[in-house]
Design an enzyme around this catalytic site. Structure first.
Site, mmCIF file in Angstrom:
data_model
loop_
_atom_site.group_PDB
_atom_site.id
_atom_site.type_symbol
_atom_site.label_atom_id
_atom_site.label_comp_id
_atom_site.label_asym_id
_atom_site.label_seq_id
_atom_site.Cartn_x
_atom_site.Cartn_y
_atom_site.Cartn_z
ATOM 1 N N CYS A 45 0.837 -1.202 0.000
ATOM 2 C CA CYS A 45 0.000 0.000 0.000
ATOM 3 C C CYS A 45 0.872 1.253 0.000
ATOM 4 O O CYS A 45 1.684 1.447 0.904
ATOM 5 C CB CYS A 45 -0.913 0.007 1.226
ATOM 6 S SG CYS A 45 -1.841 1.551 1.392
ATOM 7 N N HIS B 99 -4.305 1.364 7.975
ATOM 8 C CA HIS B 99 -4.735 0.872 6.660
ATOM 9 C C HIS B 99 -6.184 0.383 6.674
ATOM 10 O O HIS B 99 -6.887 0.462 5.662
ATOM 11 C CB HIS B 99 -3.806 -0.264 6.221
ATOM 12 C CG HIS B 99 -4.125 -0.840 4.872
ATOM 13 N ND1 HIS B 99 -3.634 -0.308 3.694
ATOM 14 C CD2 HIS B 99 -4.904 -1.902 4.507
ATOM 15 C CE1 HIS B 99 -4.091 -1.009 2.674
ATOM 16 N NE2 HIS B 99 -4.860 -1.988 3.124
ATOM 17 N N ASN C 198 -13.806 8.786 -2.864
ATOM 18 C CA ASN C 198 -14.446 7.631 -3.490
ATOM 19 C C ASN C 198 -14.207 6.444 -2.577
ATOM 20 O O ASN C 198 -13.062 6.043 -2.374
ATOM 21 C CB ASN C 198 -13.842 7.336 -4.861
ATOM 22 C CG ASN C 198 -14.010 8.492 -5.832
ATOM 23 O OD1 ASN C 198 -14.977 9.239 -5.765
ATOM 24 N ND2 ASN C 198 -13.060 8.641 -6.744
ATOM 25 N N HIS D 229 -6.717 2.023 1.434
ATOM 26 C CA HIS D 229 -6.307 2.836 2.594
ATOM 27 C C HIS D 229 -7.196 4.084 2.671
ATOM 28 O O HIS D 229 -7.418 4.754 1.659
ATOM 29 C CB HIS D 229 -4.838 3.225 2.440
ATOM 30 C CG HIS D 229 -4.217 3.736 3.691
ATOM 31 N ND1 HIS D 229 -3.200 3.079 4.342
ATOM 32 C CD2 HIS D 229 -4.469 4.845 4.429
ATOM 33 C CE1 HIS D 229 -2.847 3.762 5.418
ATOM 34 N NE2 HIS D 229 -3.608 4.846 5.484
ATOM 35 N N HIS E 166 -8.624 7.405 2.433
ATOM 36 C CA HIS E 166 -8.092 8.639 1.863
ATOM 37 C C HIS E 166 -9.145 9.315 1.011
ATOM 38 O O HIS E 166 -10.143 8.702 0.621
ATOM 39 C CB HIS E 166 -6.852 8.355 1.012
ATOM 40 C CG HIS E 166 -7.148 7.696 -0.301
ATOM 41 N ND1 HIS E 166 -7.536 6.369 -0.418
ATOM 42 C CD2 HIS E 166 -7.130 8.182 -1.571
ATOM 43 C CE1 HIS E 166 -7.727 6.082 -1.689
ATOM 44 N NE2 HIS E 166 -7.506 7.159 -2.420
ATOM 45 N N GLN F 44 -9.410 12.852 -2.013
ATOM 46 C CA GLN F 44 -8.624 13.552 -3.027
ATOM 47 C C GLN F 44 -9.090 14.999 -3.129
ATOM 48 O O GLN F 44 -10.189 15.344 -2.683
ATOM 49 C CB GLN F 44 -8.783 12.874 -4.390
ATOM 50 C CG GLN F 44 -8.308 11.430 -4.425
ATOM 51 C CD GLN F 44 -8.420 10.838 -5.812
ATOM 52 O OE1 GLN F 44 -7.753 11.279 -6.748
ATOM 53 N NE2 GLN F 44 -9.274 9.838 -5.953
#
Lengths: 302, 49
Positions: A32, A79, A119, A130, A132, A134
């Site tokens: 990852c 994670h 997303n 993981h 996150h 954007q």
């Protein structure tokens, strides 16, 4: 480098970022790129053995300076975490991270709109598990934001303020009501469990929010996402998008967060098919009042 | 992926002076390939602007 072409029939820009074709796709956990770099392990994107929240330029950008920006926002070094599972203080810190990035990107002359989004789930195309999100710094105001500005003009004022007032008056679709923030399934939802999380006061962006409002926003977003996971007793895929004022000089817009979850049942997806893609008209299998009732119960039980 | 070999974790890259933003502390660095990275952490005093 991305290229833009204007699609005349749709009256919209299309971005060609062909370098993204080879981006990392669902790597094994031990590869990852968003995990910390731990001693003796392969290096990742983040050269520290632990961290709280990290933002960095996307290795496979859809936009990049001097024609926009593309950033990755990593919520946690765990994670196996999720936005819903963040500690409340971490979720609140994330609101401030979003605000800092909004303000810094807004100050750039090449960026007209800052899109902060997540997303979640392979159903919506995530390529890294993981936790996150954007950020895209668009060099133009994209169609959805433009449509909201047009709605303001059509309704003779802030559309979000008007719609929030209607939702509060009805109450049928409200799923969470906090001090400074309300969440509801919109009157004309385009997804079975679409939810809008709206700041009560008219705030064009995160920048105008008080600290208490940012805390309330974090709490409401976590309430909704935890309710989603509770709804079908499974990790609930969604697209989460912050809607804020354009950064091209107009102080228009009203901060709110929209969720577009693709599930219509625990195992069935809502697809964008002939009518949605070819006509631009969404066909729905469930009434917003019914999905709001189910989601409200799930949020209460989560 | 990843594109650049980061420095060993026991020797974090040099950074500019930490910045404050509301309740957060920011540390900026530039990765070997030129991409920017910002570490965000909560300030110990929890201060807000």
């Amino acid at each position: 480098v991305s290229l833009r072409r204007f699609n005349e029939l749709r009256a919209e820009e299309v971005v060609y970022a062909v370098q993204r074709q080879d981006r990392t796709f669902l790597p094994a956990e031990d590869h990852c790129p968003l995990c910390p770099t731990r001693p003796g392990q392969p290096p990742t994107e983040i050269p520290f053995p632990s961290y709280e929240i990290v933002v960095f330029d996307n290795l496979f950008p859809s936009f990049e300076a001097p024609d926009g920006a593309a950033e990755v926002v990593v919520y946690t070094d765990d994670h196996h975490g999720s936005f819903a599972a963040l500690a409340p203080e971490r979720a609140q810190a994330l609101m401030w991270v979003w605000r800092q990035r909004y303000e810094e990107l807004a100050a750039r002359a090449d960026i007209a709109y800052v899109l902060i989004f997540e997303n979640r789930g392979v159903e919506v195309g995530t390529t890294l598990h993981h936790p996150h999100g954007q950020i895209y710094g668009f060099p133009f105001v994209p169609p959805v934001a433009g449509g909201e500005l047009a709605a303001d003009a059509r309704l003779g004022g802030c559309a979000s303020c008007t719609l929030l007032g209607r939702e509060l008056e009805s109450g049928d679709r409200v799923v969470h009501s906090g001090d400074g923030v309300v969440a509801y399934v919109p009157f004309a939802a385009r997804w079975p469990y679409e939810t809008h999380v709206v700041v009560r006061e008219h705030r064009p962006s995160l920048s105008e929010c008080t600290a208490a409002e940012l805390a309330a926003l974090a709490s409401a977003l976590q309430a909704v996402t935890r309710g989603y996971d509770r709804l079908f007793a499974r990790p609930f895929p969604y697209v989460m998008v912050l809607h804020q004022a354009p950064t091209d000089g107009r102080l228009a817009g009203h901060l709110h967060v929209e969720f577009y979850p693709p599930l219509r049942t625990a195992t069935k997806l809502k697809y964008l098919a002939g009518s949605e893609q070819g006509a631009g008209t969404f066909l729905m299998d469930v009434m917003p009042e019914d999905s709001a009732r189910a989601l409200r119960e799930a949020i209460a039980d989560a | 992926m990843p594109s650049s070999p980061p420095l060993p974790p026991d020797r974090p890259p040099a950074t500019e002076e930490p910045e404050r933003f509301g309740p957060l502390v920011l540390r900026r660095l530039v990765k070997d390939d030129g991409r920017a990275l910002i570490l965000f952490s909560r300030a110990e005093d929890g201060g807000e602007r």
